[in-house]
Scaffold this motif. Sequence first.
Motif, short mmCIF file in Angstrom:
data_model
loop_
_atom_site.label_atom_id
_atom_site.label_comp_id
_atom_site.label_asym_id
_atom_site.label_seq_id
_atom_site.Cartn_x
_atom_site.Cartn_y
_atom_site.Cartn_z
N GLY B 432 0.82 -1.21 0.00
CA GLY B 432 0.00 0.00 0.00
C GLY B 432 0.85 1.26 0.00
O GLY B 432 1.97 1.25 0.49
N TRP B 433 0.29 2.31 -0.57
CA TRP B 433 0.96 3.60 -0.63
C TRP B 433 0.13 4.65 0.11
O TRP B 433 -1.10 4.70 -0.08
N GLY B 434 0.79 5.48 0.88
CA GLY B 434 0.08 6.52 1.61
C GLY B 434 0.84 7.83 1.62
O GLY B 434 2.06 7.84 1.42
N VAL B 435 0.12 8.91 1.85
CA VAL B 435 0.74 10.23 1.89
C VAL B 435 0.17 11.00 3.08
O VAL B 435 -0.95 10.73 3.52
N ALA B 436 0.95 11.93 3.60
CA ALA B 436 0.45 12.85 4.62
C ALA B 436 1.28 14.12 4.57
O ALA B 436 2.39 14.14 4.06
N THR B 437 0.68 15.16 5.14
CA THR B 437 1.36 16.45 5.20
C THR B 437 1.89 16.67 6.61
O THR B 437 1.29 16.18 7.57
N GLY B 438 2.97 17.40 6.71
CA GLY B 438 3.50 17.77 8.02
C GLY B 438 3.65 19.27 8.13
O GLY B 438 3.78 19.98 7.12
N MET B 439 3.59 19.78 9.35
CA MET B 439 3.72 21.23 9.57
C MET B 439 4.29 21.49 10.94
O MET B 439 3.94 20.80 11.91
N TRP B 440 5.20 22.43 11.01
CA TRP B 440 5.77 22.82 12.30
C TRP B 440 6.11 24.30 12.25
O TRP B 440 6.04 24.93 11.20
N ALA B 653 4.62 5.09 14.71
CA ALA B 653 3.46 4.51 14.02
C ALA B 653 3.26 3.05 14.38
O ALA B 653 2.14 2.58 14.51
N LEU B 654 4.37 2.32 14.54
CA LEU B 654 4.26 0.86 14.62
C LEU B 654 4.64 0.27 15.97
O LEU B 654 4.29 -0.88 16.26
N GLU B 655 5.39 1.00 16.81
CA GLU B 655 5.99 0.32 17.95
C GLU B 655 5.84 1.00 19.31
O GLU B 655 5.69 0.34 20.32
N GLU B 656 5.95 2.32 19.34
CA GLU B 656 6.14 2.95 20.64
C GLU B 656 4.85 3.14 21.43
O GLU B 656 3.88 3.70 20.94
N GLU B 657 4.87 2.69 22.65
CA GLU B 657 3.80 2.98 23.59
C GLU B 657 4.31 2.69 25.00
O GLU B 657 4.97 1.69 25.24
N SER B 658 4.01 3.63 25.88
CA SER B 658 4.32 3.40 27.28
C SER B 658 3.04 2.85 27.90
O SER B 658 2.04 3.55 27.99
N VAL B 659 3.10 1.58 28.27
CA VAL B 659 1.87 0.91 28.68
C VAL B 659 1.66 1.06 30.17
O VAL B 659 2.50 0.69 30.99
N LEU B 660 0.52 1.63 30.52
CA LEU B 660 0.16 1.80 31.92
C LEU B 660 -0.66 0.62 32.40
O LEU B 660 -1.60 0.20 31.74
N ASP B 661 -0.29 0.10 33.56
CA ASP B 661 -1.20 -0.79 34.26
C ASP B 661 -2.01 0.14 35.16
O ASP B 661 -1.47 0.73 36.11
N ALA B 715 3.60 9.13 10.80
CA ALA B 715 2.68 8.12 11.33
C ALA B 715 1.40 8.07 10.50
O ALA B 715 0.90 6.98 10.19
N ALA B 716 0.88 9.22 10.13
CA ALA B 716 -0.35 9.23 9.32
C ALA B 716 -0.09 8.61 7.95
O ALA B 716 -0.89 7.82 7.45
N ALA B 717 1.04 8.96 7.35
CA ALA B 717 1.36 8.41 6.02
C ALA B 717 1.44 6.89 6.08
O ALA B 717 0.98 6.19 5.17
N ILE B 718 2.00 6.38 7.16
CA ILE B 718 2.12 4.92 7.32
C ILE B 718 0.74 4.29 7.50
O ILE B 718 0.39 3.31 6.84
N GLY B 719 -0.05 4.87 8.39
CA GLY B 719 -1.41 4.35 8.61
C GLY B 719 -2.23 4.40 7.32
O GLY B 719 -2.99 3.47 7.01
#
Lengths: 330, 741
Positions: B432-440, B653-661, B715-719
Amino acid sequence: MNSFSYTRAQAVETAAREVSTNHTAKFIAGGTNLLDLMKENVERPTRLVDLTRLPLNQIEDTDKGLRLGALATNANTAYDERVEERYPLLSKAILAGASAQLRNMATDGGNLFQRTRCYYFYDLATPCNKREPGSGCSAITGYNRVCGILGTSESCIATHPSDMCVALAALKATVNVTGATGERTVEFADFHRLPGNEPERDNNLKPDEIVTSIDLPADGERFAKNFTYLKLRDRASYAFALVSVAAALDMDGDTIKEARVALGGVAHKPWRKAEAEDLLKGQAATKVNFERVAASLLEGAKGYGSNTFKIELAKRAIVRALTMAANGQH
Amino acid sequence: MAATTYIGRSTSRVDGRAKVTGEAKYAAEFNTPGLTYGYVISSDIAKGKITKIDASDALSLPGVLQVFTHENAPRPAYFDRKFKDDDSPVGDKFKPLYSAEIQFSMQPIGLVVADSFEVARYAASLVKVEYKAETPETNLRQKPKGHKAPTGKTGFTPPKSRGNAAKAYKNAEVQFEAEYFHMPEHHNPMEMFASTVIVEEDGKLKIYDKTQGVANSQKYITKIFGLSKEEARVINPFMGGGFGSGLRPQYQLYLAVMAARELNRSVRVVLTRQQMFSFGHRPATLQTVSLGATKDGMLQAIKHEALGETSRFEEYTEVVVNWAGMLYHCDNVELGYYLRNLDTYTPLDMRAPGSVTGIAAFETAIDELSYKVGIDPLELRLKNYAEKNEFEGKPFSSKELRACYAQGAAKFGWAKRPAQPRSMREGTKLIGWGVATGMWDAQQQKSAAKANLSVDGKLVVGSSTSDIGTGTYTAMTMIAAETLGLPLDAVTFKLGDTTLPVAPLEGGSWTVASVGSAVKEACEAVAKKVFSMAKDVKDSPLSGASFDEVEFVDGKVQLKGDYSSGVSIVEAMRAGEVNFIEEETTTMPNMLKQMQYARNTHSAVFVEVEVDEDLGQICVRRVVSAIAGGRVISPKTARSQILGGVVWGISMALEEESVLDHHFGRFMNHNLAEYHVAVNADIHNIDVIFVEEHDDIVNPLGAKGLGEIGIVGVAAAIGNAIYHATGKRVRELPITLDKLL
């Protein structure tokens, strides 16, 4: 980490005796897991008996097959030409685990003694029956993505994290051990245990028993052509398996003579089931047949919330791994 | 081109050798005789009270000097304002070891100081603590209600709405609405937070601190402990990554200074990797995006609401939703931003804070709309292109986003994209191919710098900024060398020391623009002096020239383009009878000019993924990131910044999360084995394109800053690519394989 004394073992027997008389002493080989656990105060040995100078690092042919010395490193084993040629499933499984640096340090014997990666086991702030018997299991109702779905108990749902052991289970390796009271050989299936109500015990060895070698049976060479080790994880390297499958087929044309399937990441030990494997005896390598094996292996599986997906994932992984093995894809 | 033109030319890091040989020293690596070691004890519970703390076993251990807890630690300052720092949100400040109250899990509750690290660590495990625990609340989604963030003092701009979005949405031909969520993340720089406090013979403190701003750490320490600036010098020459985590002084600094003063000994405190999860993090946000459009894809209404988390004691805010009012042309925009207080530590700015998460949701929604209206997602974006910043009602100082779309699409081969999801496959892999815009933002802050040119032609330039790994040493050396026409190895840039002129915190992607402008101005002030001396050289070819008519090239000052007219710097300074020329300047942004414009960087990110049809395994095979970031000062380090941003975007997009119990209110995957960041094996092809963007408004250098824009949009482009591959939309980050089963 507490303060501890350290000694280098001169002989297997004396090392076994030393640990049998001191319950707070522990063996150390590569130390790739034990030292982490000590830094987090999960393990607090008062004495470390270093086995690494013992003459147990050879890989040699015996009349039974190929013998892996307990102190052969994971790296030397995975890249040993005899292992690559006759037991490529084992090579592949070892190389799916850890990182190059860790595999250089980790030993084959030590790999069997890896402890679970359950988050709660590592964190002293939370109850864990494996770390502190009777304190309770936090994972059952907590975050259990890495935890087990098969053979779990009310007191523990931890998994054994090894990749190597999954291949050893599929290959029906045997483990030679020496203790203060003598030597014995343990079938791989009997080496690790399910948690039951004693989750603090990972295996069926006595504390003073030392693994001296692992035998790969000669008839395991039948699986050198149609095999695969499929590891599914949250990143492409340096992550423990969510589900892994060691699949090995002995094929006669399109017919399966014998099948071996072992699962990692799903239970307190590498998960095998003879009845499931027997379903493929004399059968064709078809998706339907593989699905039957998957259904049988996952029979009784139980999810705990954040790991429930593993049931479906494991089924699909089994079918994929068997398909790959049948096609000679590794 | 003169041999001393550097800006825009690829230059290897001037500090590269020091870093790879280990010569570069970090805060925990400075030693002094008699150094002692502090080890932090962290709370087991997230909420409640310490009822008993018994350090007797620890104290009886040989080598232990003291165990500080709330029962015996000093309370050097009472008022919260004393604990304020340059990046602290409004609210009460956390004061280490001030009370028995526990406000977050892993709160520091004690410091063991011993004459070795090993003894301190062991002693810490012997301190027995009893608690009265209360039930913590750490689940943002449990009660998705919040309150509006306070405005004014914080510098937080509340999102402004325009038009009538509710009505326009209701009347729109096409409506789309969805909810998005992502987990908290931790910065996890490779270098652990550390402070080495050296007590000098005269009692003054020399503090090596891991920080993105030595001035900020100094201000914090001097206010709390009532010290003068001379009594607390803060130094930080190198940093093993910051990503925003060093924008606030962390508690090891306070604890190390406190212990050093109490014991009158030099003290080092280093946090453990687990403790790196005990302070600020990127907050989880729960977002809703509603889009109304015409059948042919013209946006009629945008609604974007976000609920973010903050602690019980501070009101951390970030700009999550405002981007939705800036990215596209739309007359009816309604934005909302709310906070919910949880029993965690206060969140903290993390690379492109707000933007990276807000745009992740919003640019996913835009993609979803593109399928609803049946228009190519890139074409939909071009159709609704914002010619001006409609949020602020101002023109952009420059905006070459169209060029990003065009050049990125060309490089990627976007034109060949089939419109239907699930239309590309290779065996069991769906492509699949995806695109997204970024702004800062492109910002400039007030900054000072000092330049000292000696008669041997060596230039030393200094400013108290940091190099958090971005290449500040290199970029500043290039700017200084080019301004005075010197070879790079004749220039030394010094940073990370409070004895140097004050620079702002190293953050917000503003360092090149701010410190770079100050360096340029200081070097120009030196140049003017050299020039006036060069005019006085006997028979000077420059005698009749004005400063505007000369240039500094290859160690000489000469009439522009006339190599024969050169007077060497050495010659000029000899004539002027000086051994050195030193100039210090403070450079302010031209606010009057800048305020008339919206100043932003933009990007277009194109991604190709493969997804295993049965097993859900995702691989990001290709990324093309096209950046409009103004003038590129240092192409090599700039490219590295964008590459690093893209890698992190993949990780996010694919890996990072700090998981709270939520039962324990505790981050459970608090180590780098279980908190997954992308590894080499996850990363494949990444192309970086810098499009031409001229801008003489943002700052005198025309550079916009590239530290953050690289991660935004990835992350949006990947999703979006995953949806195109599989037909399955995942609205929660990270997108792990189980979400695709």
